[in-house]
Design an enzyme around this catalytic site. Structure first.
Site, PDB file in Angstrom:
ATOM      1  N   GLY A 143     112.137  77.004  54.804  1.00 54.92           N
ATOM      2  CA  GLY A 143     113.570  76.783  55.042  1.00 54.92           C
ATOM      3  C   GLY A 143     114.223  77.951  55.771  1.00 54.92           C
ATOM      4  O   GLY A 143     115.082  77.754  56.634  1.00 54.92           O
ATOM      5  N   ARG A 161     102.027  85.415  50.891  1.00 52.60           N
ATOM      6  CA  ARG A 161     103.341  86.034  50.694  1.00 52.60           C
ATOM      7  C   ARG A 161     103.249  87.363  49.942  1.00 52.60           C
ATOM      8  O   ARG A 161     104.132  88.209  50.097  1.00 52.60           O
ATOM      9  CB  ARG A 161     104.274  85.072  49.949  1.00 52.60           C
ATOM     10  N   LYS A 186     111.879  63.748  56.938  1.00 53.96           N
ATOM     11  CA  LYS A 186     113.262  63.288  57.096  1.00 53.96           C
ATOM     12  C   LYS A 186     113.997  63.901  58.285  1.00 53.96           C
ATOM     13  O   LYS A 186     114.037  65.109  58.448  1.00 53.96           O
ATOM     14  CB  LYS A 186     114.049  63.609  55.837  1.00 53.96           C
ATOM     15  N   GLY A 217     105.563  76.817  54.743  1.00 58.54           N
ATOM     16  CA  GLY A 217     105.555  75.553  54.020  1.00 58.54           C
ATOM     17  C   GLY A 217     104.356  74.700  54.378  1.00 58.54           C
ATOM     18  O   GLY A 217     103.238  75.191  54.494  1.00 58.54           O
TER      19      GLY A 217
HETATM   20  C1  3PG Z   1     110.467  78.816  49.703  1.00 59.47           C
HETATM   21  O1  3PG Z   1     109.367  78.682  49.176  1.00 59.47           O
HETATM   22  O2  3PG Z   1     110.888  78.050  50.583  1.00 59.47           O
HETATM   23  C2  3PG Z   1     111.287  80.011  49.338  1.00 59.47           C
HETATM   24  O3  3PG Z   1     110.622  80.810  48.415  1.00 59.47           O
HETATM   25  C3  3PG Z   1     112.640  79.571  48.814  1.00 59.47           C
HETATM   26  O4  3PG Z   1     112.481  78.766  47.689  1.00 59.47           O
HETATM   27  P1  3PG Z   1     113.613  77.701  47.362  1.00 59.47           P
HETATM   28  O5  3PG Z   1     113.541  76.657  48.440  1.00 59.47           O
HETATM   29  O6  3PG Z   1     113.268  77.164  46.000  1.00 59.47           O
HETATM   30  O7  3PG Z   1     114.925  78.430  47.378  1.00 59.47           O
HETATM   31 MG    MG Z   2     111.985  75.875  50.155  1.00 62.05          MG
END
Ligand code: 3PG
Ligand code: MG
Length: 398
Positions: free
Chosen positions: A375, A38, A175, A352
Site C-alpha cells: 500500500g 522486511r 479491484k 505484497g
Molecule cells: C503492509 O503489510 O502492507 C504494511 O505492513 C501495512 O500493514 P497494514 O496494511 O495492516 O497497515
Molecule cells: Mg497492507
C-alpha cells in the site's frame, strides 16, 4: 517541501537510546516466518546505528490485531529472527496490541518515546499510516529516515517524476476501486498501462464484452469507460483469457489477515488449507460465457505483455495477472515475472502479492528494486508523499 532528515542529521548517538520504527509485518505460516525480506531490509540502518554506539530498540506492528493483545499476532517469531540477524537489538510488543497506535493517541506516543534520545523511521511499508509510532515521535525526538525508507523514497519518487522512457506499468489485483487512484497516477506518468488480474474484467465489461462469472465491479464500469475514453491509447487490456468452467473450484491461497501482506495466521481460520478441484479450464477470447470465470490472462496476452515489458526502459509492476497460487492459473503472472526478470529496463516491483509471486518463482533477486511496501508504494506513487515522510520533515531539530 523541506528535506527529509537522514541518519547523518541525528545528534551524536554514542551511549544514546534510539527508537527504531520498522515494518516487520512479515508473512507467517504456522508461526514460522515465510519471507524475512522486511527484517533483512532494515539491517543497514540497524548496523549504522550500532556502529555509532547507540542502543537500538525496534518496534513494529504485525497483522491487524485491532487494539487487543492476541497471541496469534505475537512478534515472538520476529524477535527470534532479529536476534539472529542483529544480536542485542530489542523488539517491543506488537504496537497494534494497543488501541492508541492506530488512533494516534498522544498518550501512547508519550509512552513510546519515554526514555529515548532519538527516533528513526525505517518502516517504509507502514509510512502511509498516520499511526502513533509513525507520526508521533518526530514531534518530540530528534528524528530521521533510515536507509531503507530513504532508498524507497528515492527509487519510487524518481520513477514518478523522472522515469526513463518508455515507462511501462503493469497492474493486477482484483479491484479497480482499490487501485483507482494509482491507475490515474500511473496514467499521468506511464507511456503504457498494462492491466491484468481480476480488475481487467471491469474494463472489459466497459468495452462491452460479456465477462461471464468473472470478478466484476458493476459500480466501476462507468469509471473504466471514462478512463478508456480519455487514455484508451495507453491502456493495454488482455486480448485473451484463461477461464474456469462451471462447477470448477480454485485452489485457495491462504486467507486471513491482510491479503497484501499474505498473512496466514496459525491456528486461525484454517487459512492454510488448500482446496484443489477440477472443472474445465479453457483459453477463451474476450467473450466469456455465463458460468465461466476468467482467472488469468491468456497466452496471447501474456506474450504481448512480455513483449511490451522487454521494450521498456522503466517497468513498474504491482499485482498478479491471475490466481497464481493455483498452478493452473499461474502462467500469466509467471510470464510477467519472467519478462520483468529478463528486461534490460530498470524494474521496480511493488510489495505484497507481486513480491510473493516473484519469490514463489525464485525471481526475487532479478529485479532492480523489490519494494518492501505494498500500500505504501502505491500511495507514494499516487500522492508523491506519505504521512510518515511529512512527520519527518517537521521533526524536532537535533
Ligand atoms: C503492509 O503489510 O502492507 C504494511 O505492513 C501495512 O500493514 P497494514 O496494511 O495492516 O497497515
Ligand atoms: Mg497492507
Amino acid at each position: 517541501m523541506s528535506r527529509i532528515p537522514t541518519l547523518e542529521d541525528l545528534p551524536p548517538l554514542d551511549g544514546r537510546r534510539v527508537l527504531l520504527r520498522a515494518d516487520f509485518n512479515v508473512p507467517l505460516a504456522d508461526g514460522e516466518i515465510t519471507d524475512d525480506l522486511r527484517i533483512r531490509a532494515a539491517l543497514p540502518t540497524i548496523q549504522w546505528l550500532l556502529a555509532q554506539g547507540a542502543t537500538v530498540v525496534a518496534c513494529t506492528h504485525l497483522g491487524r490485531p485491532k487494539g487487543k493483545v492476541d497471541d496469534r499476532y505475537s512478534v515472538q517469531p520476529v524477535r527470534q529472527r532479529l536476534a539472529e540477524l542483529a544480536p542485542g537489538v530489542d523488539l517491543l510488543d506488537n504496537l497494534r496490541f494497543d488501541p492508541g497506535e492506530e488512533a494516534n493517541d498522544p498518550a501512547f506516543v508519550a509512552q513510546l518515546v519515554d526514555g529515548f534520545d532519538a527516533y528513526v523511521n525505517d518502516a517504509f511499508g507502514a509510512s502511509h499510516r498516520a499511526h502513533a509510532s509513525i507520526v508521533g515521535p518526530p514531534q518530540t525526538l530528534p528524528s530521521a529516515a533510515g536507509r531503507l525508507l530513504a532508498h524507497e523514497v528515492e527509487v519510487l519518487g524518481g520513477m514518478r517524476t523522472n522515469p526513463k522512457r518508455p515507462f511501462v506499468a503493469v497492474l493486477g489485483g482484483s479491484k479497480v476501486s482499490d487501485k483507482l487512484a494509482v491507475i490515474e497516477a500511473l496514467l499521468g506518468v506511464a507511456d503504457e498501462l498494462l492491466i491484468g488480474g481480476g480488475m481487467c474484467f471491469t474494463f472489459l465489461a466497459a468495452q462491452g464484452h460479456p465477462v461471464g462469472d468473472s470478478l466484476l465491479e458493476a459500480d466501476m464500469v462507468d469509471v473504466c469507460r471514462r478512463l478508456l475514453a480519455e487514455h484508451g491509447d495507453r491502456i493495454v487490456l488482455p486480448s485473451d483469457i484463461t477461464a474456469l468452467g462451471p462447477g470448477g473450484a480454485l485452489m485457495k491461497p491462504g486467507a486471513g489477515g491482510d491479503g497484501a501482506a499474505g498473512h496466514v495466521v496459525s491456528g486461525g481460520d484454517g487459512a492454510s488449507g488448500h482446496v484443489v478441484s477440477g472443472g474445465d479450464v479453457r483459453q477463451l477470447g474476450l467473450n466469456i460465457p455465463d458460468g465461466w470465470k476468467g482467472v488469468d490472462i491468456g497466452p496471447g496476452s501474456a506474450a504481448d505483455f512480455g513483449d511490451r515489458i522487454a521494450e521498456a526502459r522503466t517497468v513498474f509492476w504491482n499485482g498478479p495477472m491471475g490466481v497464481f497460487e493455483d498452478p493452473r492459473f499461474a502462467a500469466g503472472t509467471r510470464a510477467v515475472a519472467d519478462a520483468v526478470a529478463d528486461t534490460s529496463a530498470f524494474t521496480v516491483v511493488g510489495g505484497g502479492d507481486s513480491a510473493a509471486a516473484l519469490a514463489a518463482f525464485g525471481l526475487d533477486d532479478r529485479v532492480d528494486h523489490l519494494s518492501t511496501g505494498g500500500g505504501a508504494s502505491l500511495e507514494l506513487l499516487e500522492q508523491g508523499d506519505l504521512p510518515g515522510l511529512e512527520a519527518l520533515r517537521h521533526a524536532r531539530e537535533g
